[in-house]
Design an enzyme around this catalytic site. Sequence first.
Site, PDB file in Angstrom:
ATOM      1  N   GLU A 324       0.531  -7.437  -6.798  1.00  0.00           N
ATOM      2  CA  GLU A 324       1.188  -6.131  -6.818  1.00  0.00           C
ATOM      3  C   GLU A 324       2.436  -6.175  -7.683  1.00  0.00           C
ATOM      4  O   GLU A 324       3.219  -7.122  -7.599  1.00  0.00           O
ATOM      5  CB  GLU A 324       1.616  -5.710  -5.405  1.00  0.00           C
ATOM      6  CG  GLU A 324       0.497  -5.610  -4.395  1.00  0.00           C
ATOM      7  CD  GLU A 324       1.016  -5.404  -2.988  1.00  0.00           C
ATOM      8  OE1 GLU A 324       0.233  -4.975  -2.136  1.00  0.00           O
ATOM      9  OE2 GLU A 324       2.221  -5.678  -2.730  1.00  0.00           O
ATOM     10  N   CYS A 325       2.654  -5.165  -8.477  1.00  0.00           N
ATOM     11  CA  CYS A 325       3.891  -4.948  -9.220  1.00  0.00           C
ATOM     12  C   CYS A 325       4.316  -6.203  -9.980  1.00  0.00           C
ATOM     13  O   CYS A 325       3.718  -6.565 -10.983  1.00  0.00           O
ATOM     14  CB  CYS A 325       4.983  -4.452  -8.277  1.00  0.00           C
ATOM     15  SG  CYS A 325       6.339  -3.602  -9.118  1.00  0.00           S
ATOM     16  N   GLY A 326       5.337  -6.928  -9.514  1.00  0.00           N
ATOM     17  CA  GLY A 326       5.755  -8.138 -10.205  1.00  0.00           C
ATOM     18  C   GLY A 326       4.652  -9.172 -10.281  1.00  0.00           C
ATOM     19  O   GLY A 326       4.517  -9.885 -11.288  1.00  0.00           O
TER      20      GLY A 326
END
Length: 449
Positions: A324-326
């Site tokens: 997720e995301c990073g």
Amino acid sequence: MICLLVAAPNSGSGKTVLTCALLAALKRRGRTPCAFKCGPDYIDPMFHRAVLGVESHNLDLFLSGETALRNLFSRCIAGHGAAVCEGAMGFYDGVRGTTAQASAWHVADTLGLPVLLAVRPKGASLTLAAQIRGLQAFRSNNHIAAILLTDTSPALCKSLAPMLETETGLPVAGCLPHLPEACLESRHLGLRTAGEIENLPARMERLADALEANADLDRLFSLCTFDPPAAYQGTSRRRITKIAVARDAAFCFAYAETLEALEAAGAELLFFSPLTGGGLPDGTCGLYLPGGYPELYAEELSKNDAMRQAIRSAVENGLPTVAECGGFLYLGQTLEDPSGVSWAMAGVLPGAGVKTERLVRFGYHHLTAQRDGLLLRAGETVPVHEFHYWDSSANGDAFTSEKGALRWSCGYSGPGLHAAFPHLYFAGRPELAERFTAKAAAYGKEHGR
């Protein structure tokens, strides 16, 4: 037990500092407090944990329903003598900024929590009473029990308190004065993380000293009693697989409730550091790469060749993986650091992570799967949250995101992969944890782990 929700008319009113001071004061009194944060914030709970030494949990009525939130709250307060929940933004500010859904008020109303209104005078006096009266009148069941003035001198508090009590009918519990310790530095995703603040425990103790000296906490706590519900008894399961979870300065945004949902589904969590580790933990059958600040550590992540190659090889060979995301950026080809230098990443996905200087697709939205994958089946929709200043040159098209009238494609998905910018909340959708854990268990069985 003592239980309250700290809310405010607007952001910047000192909710985080006041919450931490209250937690420290309750801890001194031997009340074994626990803490919560309204909304999807990752950083404020880090400060709660720094004060208490125990986990802080998110209460989010967009990412989970009212029943799940009540169950989480009752489970987490069990064994504690006090609980403090920190609100988000303004008291009634909810989804899209135009509704009260998932606001601090919505959480207080769902759980029946007394509300302490943190008010920062800052250039107003009698007008404060008008604003507070407006907050009281906006909903008949406003739950506001008391006022506490923040970033305020004791002299000004003494002057304002009688007027505010007369005009609003609410007790003024005192004030938290302006202190250097209360200045918590910020950057592009909000406050710096608790681990980055110098001498944080000592600073929190000094804040508690100031609160004790300038507020009648006994009076406040007497107004914030709460009859706790029976503790929710969730199901427990024997450990059936091992999931490696990235946890270090670069990957520090994982909801406690998501990790607990994975454990409830039968996962043993193996924490490791992509920054300093030499490879994935022994016995790894699944991989979770949460969000955080990989852009700030791009050089260090890139120079850890052993870890990058280990993760690339594992994911390409079918290791069930959620990013997720990073974590999504880390799986890409390259990642740009704040100075504009690009560094090699794991190289599993085609995109390059780039700095944008602005928030990208931020806020709550709904994610719909376009095809079957590790976590979602084609056509399934889940609530998600995004908040990031970095973007990818290849965001993928496995999912469709919808936020009001806005729609866009994103993410990568397959039998053993879920990778995208949006943050999921497994506690609100426990079937996602079940699917991830089951897939990891099958992988472990196939590979003799």
